[in-house]
Design a protein around this motif. Structure first.
Motif, PDB file in Angstrom:
ATOM      1  N   ARG A 222       0.777  -1.279   0.118  1.00  0.00           N
ATOM      2  CA  ARG A 222      -0.032   0.119  -0.065  1.00  0.00           C
ATOM      3  C   ARG A 222       0.857   1.196   0.020  1.00  0.00           C
ATOM      4  O   ARG A 222       0.443   2.428  -0.741  1.00  0.00           O
ATOM      5  CB  ARG A 222      -0.810   0.050   1.198  1.00  0.00           C
ATOM      6  CG  ARG A 222      -2.146   0.922   1.077  1.00  0.00           C
ATOM      7  CD  ARG A 222      -3.035   0.326   0.264  1.00  0.00           C
ATOM      8  NE  ARG A 222      -4.505   1.270   0.421  1.00  0.00           N
ATOM      9  CZ  ARG A 222      -5.380   0.932  -0.483  1.00  0.00           C
ATOM     10  NH1 ARG A 222      -5.376  -0.002  -1.082  1.00  0.00           N
ATOM     11  NH2 ARG A 222      -6.667   1.760  -0.064  1.00  0.00           N
ATOM     12  N   TYR A 227       1.067   1.242  -5.673  1.00  0.00           N
ATOM     13  CA  TYR A 227      -0.152   1.836  -5.301  1.00  0.00           C
ATOM     14  C   TYR A 227      -0.587   3.049  -6.186  1.00  0.00           C
ATOM     15  O   TYR A 227       0.350   3.752  -6.443  1.00  0.00           O
ATOM     16  CB  TYR A 227      -0.406   1.871  -3.885  1.00  0.00           C
ATOM     17  CG  TYR A 227      -1.616   2.513  -3.468  1.00  0.00           C
ATOM     18  CD1 TYR A 227      -2.619   1.682  -3.846  1.00  0.00           C
ATOM     19  CD2 TYR A 227      -1.851   3.941  -2.894  1.00  0.00           C
ATOM     20  CE1 TYR A 227      -3.920   2.029  -3.379  1.00  0.00           C
ATOM     21  CE2 TYR A 227      -3.054   4.288  -2.540  1.00  0.00           C
ATOM     22  CZ  TYR A 227      -4.159   3.306  -2.799  1.00  0.00           C
ATOM     23  OH  TYR A 227      -5.474   3.939  -2.384  1.00  0.00           O
ATOM     24  N   TYR A 234      -3.659  -1.105  -7.689  1.00  0.00           N
ATOM     25  CA  TYR A 234      -2.341  -1.468  -7.874  1.00  0.00           C
ATOM     26  C   TYR A 234      -1.825  -1.848  -9.384  1.00  0.00           C
ATOM     27  O   TYR A 234      -2.757  -2.334 -10.013  1.00  0.00           O
ATOM     28  CB  TYR A 234      -1.971  -2.681  -6.954  1.00  0.00           C
ATOM     29  CG  TYR A 234      -2.098  -2.520  -5.572  1.00  0.00           C
ATOM     30  CD1 TYR A 234      -1.201  -1.826  -4.545  1.00  0.00           C
ATOM     31  CD2 TYR A 234      -3.354  -2.946  -5.061  1.00  0.00           C
ATOM     32  CE1 TYR A 234      -1.500  -1.880  -3.260  1.00  0.00           C
ATOM     33  CE2 TYR A 234      -3.705  -2.811  -3.664  1.00  0.00           C
ATOM     34  CZ  TYR A 234      -2.812  -2.145  -2.693  1.00  0.00           C
ATOM     35  OH  TYR A 234      -2.894  -1.972  -1.480  1.00  0.00           O
ATOM     36  N   HIS A 382      -7.435  -4.786   4.714  1.00  0.00           N
ATOM     37  CA  HIS A 382      -6.801  -4.771   3.065  1.00  0.00           C
ATOM     38  C   HIS A 382      -7.701  -5.594   2.263  1.00  0.00           C
ATOM     39  O   HIS A 382      -8.033  -5.141   1.077  1.00  0.00           O
ATOM     40  CB  HIS A 382      -5.360  -5.571   3.410  1.00  0.00           C
ATOM     41  CG  HIS A 382      -4.176  -4.826   3.941  1.00  0.00           C
ATOM     42  ND1 HIS A 382      -3.732  -3.725   3.152  1.00  0.00           N
ATOM     43  CD2 HIS A 382      -3.537  -5.050   5.084  1.00  0.00           C
ATOM     44  CE1 HIS A 382      -2.777  -3.134   3.837  1.00  0.00           C
ATOM     45  NE2 HIS A 382      -2.435  -3.830   4.882  1.00  0.00           N
ATOM     46  N   GLU A 385     -10.278  -2.850   1.205  1.00  0.00           N
ATOM     47  CA  GLU A 385      -9.772  -2.025   0.434  1.00  0.00           C
ATOM     48  C   GLU A 385      -9.331  -2.274  -0.975  1.00  0.00           C
ATOM     49  O   GLU A 385      -9.768  -1.557  -1.836  1.00  0.00           O
ATOM     50  CB  GLU A 385      -8.573  -1.367   0.948  1.00  0.00           C
ATOM     51  CG  GLU A 385      -8.893  -0.483   2.381  1.00  0.00           C
ATOM     52  CD  GLU A 385      -7.642  -0.215   3.112  1.00  0.00           C
ATOM     53  OE1 GLU A 385      -6.453  -0.726   2.845  1.00  0.00           O
ATOM     54  OE2 GLU A 385      -7.516   0.776   3.625  1.00  0.00           O
TER      55      GLU A 385
END
Length: 547
Positions: A222, A227, A234, A382, A385
């Motif tokens: 991240r 990122y 990504y 994570h 996200e």
């Protein structure tokens, strides 16, 4: 394949799996990965120019996962012996014994000389096997071999693989994806390429990292150059500014003047190797395609006694200067030269979905291992996200296309490009099945939605229509605080309640109550085989189970 009597050659399951493993392990280079020494690019064809110098850690990570699967099969078998083709036994024995011979080196870093020795031994074993099969075929005789020997082979392979994985973690906690090797006399030297998303996905999927270490990798990812904040996702490789055409193949006079041969050639206006521009900088002969062309030009100069001694003295250094200028060894293909089509700055949505799936597996394992709450919460954050960064959850303005349509990639300078089922959809479906908590173990259907958000449940009553096995429609009224989906065309309804229990509603109007979220194998088979006996399944969940 056919045997030497022209009959189709039959082998058992173990031999087929063994052939696959040996094909990779014979190209294993300790602390580097699996050597890409043939004209066969890997999954990431944007990196296909790495063939030759390239070594794949990505393949090694997945090979670990594969070998764990193989090990599990061997451990579950009650057979003591198995028959394997005579030629395969020789190949397998050679790989196993050579790895065992050098296994003592795994306690420390492996030096370049030992690395070359191991590489040569493994490669020669494969070469001898190929030579036999290509030119003579299988003899047709099988040899009895012990299962314990296969277990030893699997273990020593895993020992070497895990040693290599450990040595390929970078200082920033990320892992290398593809490396470069140089073979210098009796040594193999390893060089490293920049970080790549593919390497992180593969190591997370390998099962080698879990819990807190996985969190460190995802945190580092991240905060890395991979990122892309504008898309909350990504890219495959760090973006970079490529040199303009006129900036390429330029060598300052300060780098040329130390070479007596090059200075003399310039003085004699011999432009077979270099020529000088009006700014005083030098350029290699524009007709050179590679170092071999330069070597041929130097060999021609040797024939001129004016240059013979200087060529012999400086040839290696001039070839090194050529590589410094062009860096051909590190040329990856379009991943380092394009700004689209999985190139620089590009998000490749299939790889993001592979990341999402890998993190799902890590989360599930964390639950099974009863990791501490802070680790699980970090992993779940994570997971959420990454999911939120995938196109389906974006507006058309941000995604640059219809969010429900699958697209190959999103380059830096425009929205999603190249529509098509590029593989992303498969991972998204698997991840969604995981979010809904659908699991099958020992033939039993289980519902364990530990990753499901309460926000996905209805806030008001709603009717929903299902298509049944016979093609007819079934309309079900869902209450608020519920959601529905289907498995093998059997409707499943989740409800939020005070305790977890299952209700199996049969088409004959009977209801079976279960005080768990696991169905018996008998009931599960009715679902899998689409018998039509079950009308729908109702699962009440404690709110504390959900997120």
């Amino acid at each position: 394949m056919r045997d030497n009597t022209d009959e189709i050659y039959h082998v058992n399951f173990i031999e087929k799996i063994l052939a696959t493993v040996l094909a990779k392990m014979s190209n294993f280079i300790p602390e580097a990965g699996i050597w890409m020494n043939t004209q066969r690019p890997e999954w990431n064809d944007a990196n296909n120019a790495l063939v030759g110098n390239g070594v794949s850690m990505v393949t090694l990570y997945y090979l670990r996962r594969f070998l764990l699967f193989f090990q599990e099969i061997l451990d579950k078998s009650d057979q003591e012996t198995i028959k394997i083709s005579n030629e395969m036994v020789e190949f397998y024995h050679s790989i196993r014994e050579n790895l065992l011979l050098y296994s003592a080196l795994l306690d420390t870093p492996i030096n370049n000389t030992d690395r070359k020795k191991i590489m040569d031994l493994l490669g020669n074993a494969a070469s001898e096997y190929r030579y036999q099969i290509y030119y003579s075929g299988f003899w047709g005789k099988k040899r009895t071999h012990s299962m314990s020997g296969l277990k030893t082979f699997t273990k020593v392979c895993l020992d070497f693989i895990e040693h290599t994985i450990k040595t390929n973690q970078r200082d920033d906690k990320l892992f290398h994806a593809y490396n470069l090797i140089s073979i210098k006399n009796d040594e193999v030297v390893i060089d490293y390429l920049p970080e790549m998303l593919e390497g992180q996905v593969a190591v997370l999927s390998s099962g080698f990292v879990r819990g807190e270490q996985a969190v460190h990798i995802l945190d580092a990812l991240r905060n890395s150059a991979l990122y892309r904040p504008g898309q909350n996702s990504y890219i495959l490789y760090p973006n970079k500014d490529l040199p303009k055409f006129l900036e390429k193949n330029t060598i300052s006079k300060e780098k040329v003047f130390p070479f007596e041969l090059l200075v003399l050639l310039d003085k004699n206006k011999n432009q077979s190797i270099l020529n000088q521009d009006i700014n005083g900088n030098f350029h290699f002969n524009g007709n050179f395609n590679n170092a071999r062309d330069l070597k041929n030009a130097l060999d021609l100069l040797k024939e001129n006694t004016t240059y013979t001694d200087l060529v012999e003295k400086e040839e290696t250094a001039i070839l090194n200067l050529f590589e410094d200028v062009f860096n051909h060894k590190a040329f990856t293909g379009r991943s380092g030269t394009f700004y689209a089509f999985e190139g620089l700055g590009s998000i490749y949505w299939h790889m993001v979905s592979k990341l999402h799936l890998a993190v799902y597996e890590i989360c599930t394992k964390a639950f099974e291992d009863n990791e501490d709450k802070s680790t699980i919460d970090a992993l779940l954050n994570h997971f959420t996200e990454i999911g939120e960064g995938i196109g389906l959850h974006k507006s058309p303005e941000v995604y640059g296309a219809f969010p429900t349509d699958p697209y190959s990639h999103t380059p830096l300078h425009k929205g999603a490009q190249q529509p098509g089922m590029t593989g992303q959809v498969k991972e998204d479906i698997l991840t969604r099945i995981g979010e809904l908590g659908i699991k099958i173990k020992d033939g039993k259907l289980e519902f364990k939605p530990e990753l499901l958000h309460t926000s996905e449940f209805l806030t008001e009553n709603q009717d929903v229509t299902f298509i049944l096995k016979d093609g007819s429609e079934k309309r079900i009224s869902l209450e608020a605080s519920s959601l529905a989906f289907s498995i093998c065309q059997v409707p499943v309804i989740y409800k939020i309640g005070t305790s977890t229990h299952l209700k199996i509603h049969y088409t004959d109007h009977n209801i079976e109550n279960l005080d768990s979220s696991i169905m018996s194998e008998e009931i599960s088979q009715k679902v899998f085989q689409r018998t039509g006996d079950i009308a729908y399944i109702e699962l009440t969940l404690q709110k504390s189970i959900l997120r």
